[in-house]
Design a protein around this motif. Structure first.
Motif, PDB file in Angstrom:
ATOM      1  N   TRP A  27       8.809 -10.653   3.697  1.00  0.00           N
ATOM      2  CA  TRP A  27       9.675 -11.794   3.421  1.00  0.00           C
ATOM      3  C   TRP A  27      11.073 -11.574   3.981  1.00  0.00           C
ATOM      4  N   GLU A  28      11.556 -10.340   3.962  1.00  0.00           N
ATOM      5  CA  GLU A  28      12.878 -10.057   4.512  1.00  0.00           C
ATOM      6  C   GLU A  28      12.952 -10.443   5.991  1.00  0.00           C
ATOM      7  N   ALA A  29      11.866 -10.219   6.730  1.00  0.00           N
ATOM      8  CA  ALA A  29      11.843 -10.590   8.148  1.00  0.00           C
ATOM      9  C   ALA A  29      11.639 -12.085   8.327  1.00  0.00           C
ATOM     10  N   VAL A  30      10.731 -12.655   7.561  1.00  0.00           N
ATOM     11  CA  VAL A  30      10.412 -14.082   7.707  1.00  0.00           C
ATOM     12  C   VAL A  30      11.624 -14.959   7.404  1.00  0.00           C
ATOM     13  N   LYS A  31      12.361 -14.616   6.378  1.00  0.00           N
ATOM     14  CA  LYS A  31      13.475 -15.488   5.981  1.00  0.00           C
ATOM     15  C   LYS A  31      14.606 -15.494   7.007  1.00  0.00           C
ATOM     16  N   LEU A  32      14.599 -14.549   7.952  1.00  0.00           N
ATOM     17  CA  LEU A  32      15.622 -14.505   8.998  1.00  0.00           C
ATOM     18  C   LEU A  32      15.263 -15.368  10.206  1.00  0.00           C
ATOM     19  N   LEU A  33      14.074 -15.933  10.216  1.00  0.00           N
ATOM     20  CA  LEU A  33      13.683 -16.812  11.313  1.00  0.00           C
ATOM     21  C   LEU A  33      14.587 -18.047  11.358  1.00  0.00           C
ATOM     22  N   PRO A  34      14.817 -18.585  12.535  1.00  0.00           N
ATOM     23  CA  PRO A  34      15.622 -19.810  12.614  1.00  0.00           C
ATOM     24  C   PRO A  34      14.876 -20.996  12.013  1.00  0.00           C
ATOM     25  N   ASP A  35      15.617 -22.015  11.657  1.00  0.00           N
ATOM     26  CA  ASP A  35      15.011 -23.220  11.095  1.00  0.00           C
ATOM     27  C   ASP A  35      14.400 -24.104  12.173  1.00  0.00           C
ATOM     28  N   ASN A  36      14.876 -23.927  13.396  1.00  0.00           N
ATOM     29  CA  ASN A  36      14.403 -24.767  14.500  1.00  0.00           C
ATOM     30  C   ASN A  36      14.115 -23.906  15.723  1.00  0.00           C
ATOM     31  N   LEU A  37      13.191 -24.383  16.517  1.00  0.00           N
ATOM     32  CA  LEU A  37      12.807 -23.685  17.736  1.00  0.00           C
ATOM     33  C   LEU A  37      12.695 -24.687  18.873  1.00  0.00           C
ATOM     34  N   GLU A  38      13.326 -24.371  19.983  1.00  0.00           N
ATOM     35  CA  GLU A  38      13.128 -25.155  21.201  1.00  0.00           C
ATOM     36  C   GLU A  38      12.288 -24.317  22.148  1.00  0.00           C
ATOM     37  N   PHE A  39      11.154 -24.852  22.538  1.00  0.00           N
ATOM     38  CA  PHE A  39      10.234 -24.102  23.396  1.00  0.00           C
ATOM     39  C   PHE A  39       9.538 -25.060  24.349  1.00  0.00           C
ATOM     40  N   ASN A  40       9.601 -24.717  25.629  1.00  0.00           N
ATOM     41  CA  ASN A  40       9.011 -25.581  26.665  1.00  0.00           C
ATOM     42  C   ASN A  40       9.493 -27.028  26.545  1.00  0.00           C
ATOM     43  N   LYS A  41      10.807 -27.162  26.296  1.00  0.00           N
ATOM     44  CA  LYS A  41      11.471 -28.467  26.226  1.00  0.00           C
ATOM     45  C   LYS A  41      11.000 -29.316  25.037  1.00  0.00           C
ATOM     46  N   LYS A  42      10.418 -28.667  24.042  1.00  0.00           N
ATOM     47  CA  LYS A  42      10.017 -29.368  22.826  1.00  0.00           C
ATOM     48  C   LYS A  42      10.729 -28.752  21.624  1.00  0.00           C
ATOM     49  N   GLN A  43      10.959 -29.569  20.622  1.00  0.00           N
ATOM     50  CA  GLN A  43      11.629 -29.126  19.409  1.00  0.00           C
ATOM     51  C   GLN A  43      10.599 -28.921  18.288  1.00  0.00           C
ATOM     52  N   TYR A  44      10.715 -27.802  17.605  1.00  0.00           N
ATOM     53  CA  TYR A  44       9.832 -27.503  16.483  1.00  0.00           C
ATOM     54  C   TYR A  44      10.663 -27.130  15.260  1.00  0.00           C
ATOM     55  N   LYS A  45      10.137 -27.466  14.102  1.00  0.00           N
ATOM     56  CA  LYS A  45      10.765 -27.080  12.842  1.00  0.00           C
ATOM     57  C   LYS A  45       9.997 -25.907  12.262  1.00  0.00           C
ATOM     58  N   ILE A  46      10.721 -24.845  11.906  1.00  0.00           N
ATOM     59  CA  ILE A  46      10.095 -23.676  11.295  1.00  0.00           C
ATOM     60  C   ILE A  46      10.438 -23.660   9.814  1.00  0.00           C
ATOM     61  N   GLU A  47       9.431 -23.748   8.987  1.00  0.00           N
ATOM     62  CA  GLU A  47       9.633 -23.636   7.542  1.00  0.00           C
ATOM     63  C   GLU A  47       9.139 -22.275   7.070  1.00  0.00           C
ATOM     64  N   LYS A  48       9.951 -21.651   6.225  1.00  0.00           N
ATOM     65  CA  LYS A  48       9.614 -20.325   5.705  1.00  0.00           C
ATOM     66  C   LYS A  48       9.270 -20.419   4.226  1.00  0.00           C
ATOM     67  N   LEU A  49       8.237 -19.710   3.843  1.00  0.00           N
ATOM     68  CA  LEU A  49       7.762 -19.796   2.457  1.00  0.00           C
ATOM     69  C   LEU A  49       7.451 -18.405   1.921  1.00  0.00           C
ATOM     70  N   GLU A  50       8.038 -18.084   0.774  1.00  0.00           N
ATOM     71  CA  GLU A  50       7.713 -16.830   0.085  1.00  0.00           C
ATOM     72  C   GLU A  50       6.566 -17.097  -0.887  1.00  0.00           C
ATOM     73  N   VAL A  51       5.511 -16.301  -0.781  1.00  0.00           N
ATOM     74  CA  VAL A  51       4.322 -16.482  -1.614  1.00  0.00           C
ATOM     75  C   VAL A  51       4.200 -15.312  -2.589  1.00  0.00           C
ATOM     76  N   ALA A  52       4.012 -15.624  -3.846  1.00  0.00           N
ATOM     77  CA  ALA A  52       3.819 -14.570  -4.849  1.00  0.00           C
ATOM     78  C   ALA A  52       2.511 -13.834  -4.581  1.00  0.00           C
ATOM     79  N   VAL A  53       2.479 -12.559  -4.933  1.00  0.00           N
ATOM     80  CA  VAL A  53       1.294 -11.726  -4.707  1.00  0.00           C
ATOM     81  C   VAL A  53       0.292 -11.989  -5.830  1.00  0.00           C
ATOM     82  N   GLU A  54      -0.205 -13.208  -5.860  1.00  0.00           N
ATOM     83  CA  GLU A  54      -1.167 -13.648  -6.872  1.00  0.00           C
ATOM     84  C   GLU A  54      -2.217 -14.525  -6.189  1.00  0.00           C
TER      85      GLU A  54
END
Length: 209
Positions: A27-54
């Motif tokens: 989670w420490e690495a995932v939460k540092l990801l950007p909220d948005n990504l531009e790739f091959n001239k397209k825009q993407y939204k990156i959502e990060k989610l912490e999941v309980a170990v259950e």
């Protein structure tokens, strides 16, 4: 399933458990990801989610994630026995014998799947190409920065991967990350995850899946 949300990417990390009760490196690495990504001239939204170990939390999270029809789902977990990112090729539906953090286990040690009766499900993404992408960008020593793996484990890491693969194996991936500073910082691992996201999106768009 409804039409794929071509601009949505969801990346998950796990919450505290066991020897990682204070901080889970995934989670420490995932939460540092950007909220948005531009790739091959397209825009993407990156959502990060912490999941309980259950098990119940995984079931709920996976259902909610795929109800939104993202173009890509990447799950991340920690493996204290590795010094690089392990890109998992498959998940097994057996031997989930461990208790989760709530003390719960699975009936018959296996998952209830909606679409597959196979004991193993492979990702449709090209893991070897993903590994090569990371090796080109992030190798900081003689040791590999990423390796392909066929052992996602028989705990919540393997379980969440199996549940997503059952829904869409062509747009699901699992990454095992090392402990923090062993040898990569959380930011360096996050950068590698971002490069993996880009390679996965490239493959999905190229293959039209």
């Amino acid at each position: 399933m409804e039409k794929t949300n071509k601009n949505l990417i969801i990346v998950t990390g796990f919450g505290p458990f066991g020897s990682f009760e204070a901080v889970n490196p995934s989670w420490e690495a995932v939460k540092l990801l950007p909220d948005n990504l531009e790739f091959n001239k397209k825009q993407y939204k990156i959502e990060k989610l912490e999941v309980a170990v259950e098990y119940a939390a995984v079931d709920k999270s996976v259902e909610e994630i795929w109800s939104r029809n993202p173009i890509l789902v990447i799950h991340c977990g920690v493996n204290s026995g590795t010094s690089c990112i392990s890109v998992e090729k498959l998940a097994y539906n057996n031997y989930f014998v461990g208790k989760d953090v709530a003390g719960c286990t699975l009936q018959n040690d296996s998952a209830c799947l909606k679409n597959n009766k196979n004991e193993r499900i492979y990702t449709g993404l090209d893991v070897n190409k993903i590994v090569k992408t990371i090796e080109k960008c992030h190798c900081k020593s003689a040791e590999a920065a990423a390796l392909s793996s066929g052992n996602p484990g028989n705990y919540l890491c393997g379980y969440i991967y199996l549940k997503s693969l059952d829904i869409n194996q062509n747009r699901s991936l699992f990454l095992h990350v090392p402990e923090i500073d062993q040898p990569y910082t959380s930011q360096e691992v996050s950068d590698m995850i971002l490069n993996i996201v880009q390679e996965c999106v490239r493959q999905i768009e190229e293959n039209g899946v």
